[in-house]
Design a protein around this motif. Sequence first.
Motif, mmCIF file in Angstrom:
data_model
loop_
_atom_site.group_PDB
_atom_site.id
_atom_site.type_symbol
_atom_site.label_atom_id
_atom_site.label_comp_id
_atom_site.label_asym_id
_atom_site.label_seq_id
_atom_site.Cartn_x
_atom_site.Cartn_y
_atom_site.Cartn_z
ATOM 1 N N PHE A 1 -2.803 3.868 -3.420
ATOM 2 C CA PHE A 1 -2.592 2.781 -4.381
ATOM 3 C C PHE A 1 -2.278 1.510 -3.611
ATOM 4 O O PHE A 1 -1.390 1.496 -2.753
ATOM 5 N N THR A 2 -3.038 0.447 -3.879
ATOM 6 C CA THR A 2 -2.806 -0.845 -3.237
ATOM 7 C C THR A 2 -2.710 -1.933 -4.289
ATOM 8 O O THR A 2 -3.361 -1.857 -5.344
ATOM 9 N N GLN A 3 -1.899 -2.920 -3.990
ATOM 10 C CA GLN A 3 -1.753 -4.091 -4.856
ATOM 11 C C GLN A 3 -1.927 -5.338 -4.001
ATOM 12 O O GLN A 3 -1.080 -5.645 -3.155
ATOM 13 N N VAL B 1 0.845 -1.183 0.000
ATOM 14 C CA VAL B 1 0.000 0.000 0.000
ATOM 15 C C VAL B 1 0.882 1.235 0.000
ATOM 16 O O VAL B 1 1.974 1.233 0.578
ATOM 17 N N ALA B 2 0.420 2.282 -0.682
ATOM 18 C CA ALA B 2 1.091 3.582 -0.654
ATOM 19 C C ALA B 2 0.032 4.653 -0.477
ATOM 20 O O ALA B 2 -0.995 4.649 -1.172
ATOM 21 N N ALA C 1 6.269 7.319 1.159
ATOM 22 C CA ALA C 1 5.828 7.217 -0.224
ATOM 23 C C ALA C 1 6.462 8.304 -1.080
ATOM 24 O O ALA C 1 6.560 9.465 -0.671
ATOM 25 N N ALA C 2 6.900 7.897 -2.246
ATOM 26 C CA ALA C 2 7.428 8.833 -3.238
ATOM 27 C C ALA C 2 6.365 9.082 -4.311
ATOM 28 O O ALA C 2 5.362 8.373 -4.397
ATOM 29 N N ARG C 3 6.590 10.089 -5.127
ATOM 30 C CA ARG C 3 5.599 10.466 -6.135
ATOM 31 C C ARG C 3 5.251 9.297 -7.060
ATOM 32 O O ARG C 3 4.072 9.073 -7.385
ATOM 33 N N ASP C 4 6.251 8.515 -7.454
ATOM 34 C CA ASP C 4 5.982 7.448 -8.412
ATOM 35 C C ASP C 4 5.433 6.180 -7.757
ATOM 36 O O ASP C 4 5.228 5.172 -8.435
ATOM 37 N N ASP C 5 5.189 6.204 -6.436
ATOM 38 C CA ASP C 5 4.552 5.051 -5.797
ATOM 39 C C ASP C 5 3.059 5.000 -6.099
ATOM 40 O O ASP C 5 2.413 3.970 -5.876
ATOM 41 N N VAL C 6 2.491 6.103 -6.557
ATOM 42 C CA VAL C 6 1.079 6.156 -6.925
ATOM 43 C C VAL C 6 0.986 6.522 -8.400
ATOM 44 O O VAL C 6 1.381 7.621 -8.801
ATOM 45 N N PRO C 7 0.491 5.629 -9.251
ATOM 46 C CA PRO C 7 0.427 5.913 -10.686
ATOM 47 C C PRO C 7 -0.703 6.869 -11.023
ATOM 48 O O PRO C 7 -1.603 7.112 -10.202
ATOM 49 N N ILE D 1 -5.524 -7.833 -7.493
ATOM 50 C CA ILE D 1 -6.349 -6.644 -7.703
ATOM 51 C C ILE D 1 -5.535 -5.425 -7.303
ATOM 52 O O ILE D 1 -4.989 -5.371 -6.203
ATOM 53 N N ASP D 2 -5.444 -4.444 -8.208
ATOM 54 C CA ASP D 2 -4.852 -3.150 -7.878
ATOM 55 C C ASP D 2 -5.971 -2.135 -7.700
ATOM 56 O O ASP D 2 -6.943 -2.125 -8.478
ATOM 57 N N MET D 3 -5.856 -1.303 -6.666
ATOM 58 C CA MET D 3 -6.850 -0.257 -6.420
ATOM 59 C C MET D 3 -6.157 1.089 -6.403
ATOM 60 O O MET D 3 -5.109 1.254 -5.795
ATOM 61 N N LEU D 4 -6.746 2.074 -7.088
ATOM 62 C CA LEU D 4 -6.147 3.392 -7.227
ATOM 63 C C LEU D 4 -7.180 4.472 -6.918
ATOM 64 O O LEU D 4 -8.304 4.432 -7.416
ATOM 65 N N HIS D 5 -6.767 5.429 -6.080
ATOM 66 C CA HIS D 5 -7.551 6.645 -5.880
ATOM 67 C C HIS D 5 -6.593 7.814 -6.007
ATOM 68 O O HIS D 5 -5.606 7.912 -5.273
ATOM 69 N N VAL D 6 -6.861 8.683 -6.938
ATOM 70 C CA VAL D 6 -6.035 9.867 -7.146
ATOM 71 C C VAL D 6 -6.608 10.998 -6.315
ATOM 72 O O VAL D 6 -7.814 11.273 -6.358
#
Length: 377
Positions: free
Chosen positions: A170-172, A160-161, A345-351, A182-187
């Motif tokens: 962002f979770t994987q 998780v990030a 978390a770094a910027r690229d940890d969340v797509p 399952i990958d889950m993304l919330h921007v």
Amino acid sequence: MTVDRARTGAGAESAASTSTGTSTCTGPGTTTSPSPSTGTTTNPGASSSTNPSVRHTADARSARPGTASRSRRPLVAAAVVGVLLGVGACSPEPVRGEAFPDWDAVDVAATERFTAQMDLLDSHILESSPFTTGETTDITGVTYTHATFGEDTSAGQSVVAVSGNPASLFTQQNDPGTGRTIDMLHVGGDSWDYLLLGDGLDTDIDTPWVRFPTLYGSLGILGDNAMCYVLGFSTVCDVRDAINATEASDAGPSMRRTVTSSRDGEVLSQTEVTLQSILDAEMLSMPESLTAMLTDTMLSTLVPVNLWQDADGALLKVEMNGVVPGEGDVPDLVLQLGFEITGTAARDDVPPAPELDDVTTLSETERDDFINSLGDA
């Protein structure tokens, strides 16, 4: 069997108290009067623990002293004789003994400190939520699960990030036992949540991604409970529910509650929860055919829980790890699950959000039905 979503008692007494005193008094009559008090009383206690990890009763306290008794003789008479004979000097040697604490007070203090740490953890999770407060929570973490019951085994590890405010998430999730991913993304600030449907999922969706109205943030429906639905932090909230349920159960009085601190301020809180509370908190999901095998003794067995926090009360790691002994033909249940903060978390940890051509959009009703179908799969 699948492992679901990323959520001291009778002391062994011993005592040894020795009091030895010798008083030598000399005077004009050259009279020597040894002190008549020399006694040794020992009351060794018993300690028993069949399994250091999981107990049906609480751990035995280490070297809990009892109350020693001393024989007494008429010291007053000896002292009066010494005065009447005109004793010129009296030089008693030191008397050595042991001071024992009030163990009931120790128990109360330990419980109060444990409760304070749990309250601090709860408030920190609530007050540091980047979805409902102005705080920023930039973390990466890993959750892990492993359960074995006879020939049935389930294991998985997910990451998780959480970054920024409004928070991006962002979770994987990966379940090697079923092959599901399952990958889950919330921007942050977006009104949508996205799911990347990986291997092992049988759905009618013909695009790689689905999106639906967000569950998180000011636009979501989770409100103050949002952090308890973030992978990993959900494990913490589930563990807290299990602790509360165990405290309220018949096993409550025998729960271990200890808190220790290191020099760098890290705090370790240790307790235990019943298998029944684990099942009730839905940390472990088992088919009915397997849960029907669990005996009352197994359900009341206490499983150790460790929680690490920093000096400010922020979570570092939580782990539940133990063996519930089986009975008769029922095998042992081996259980390990936890969540650990692994970094910042770094910027690229969340797509970024995916292209809309790769996304199927669901309404709120369709979202709920779809999420429920994933849980039943």
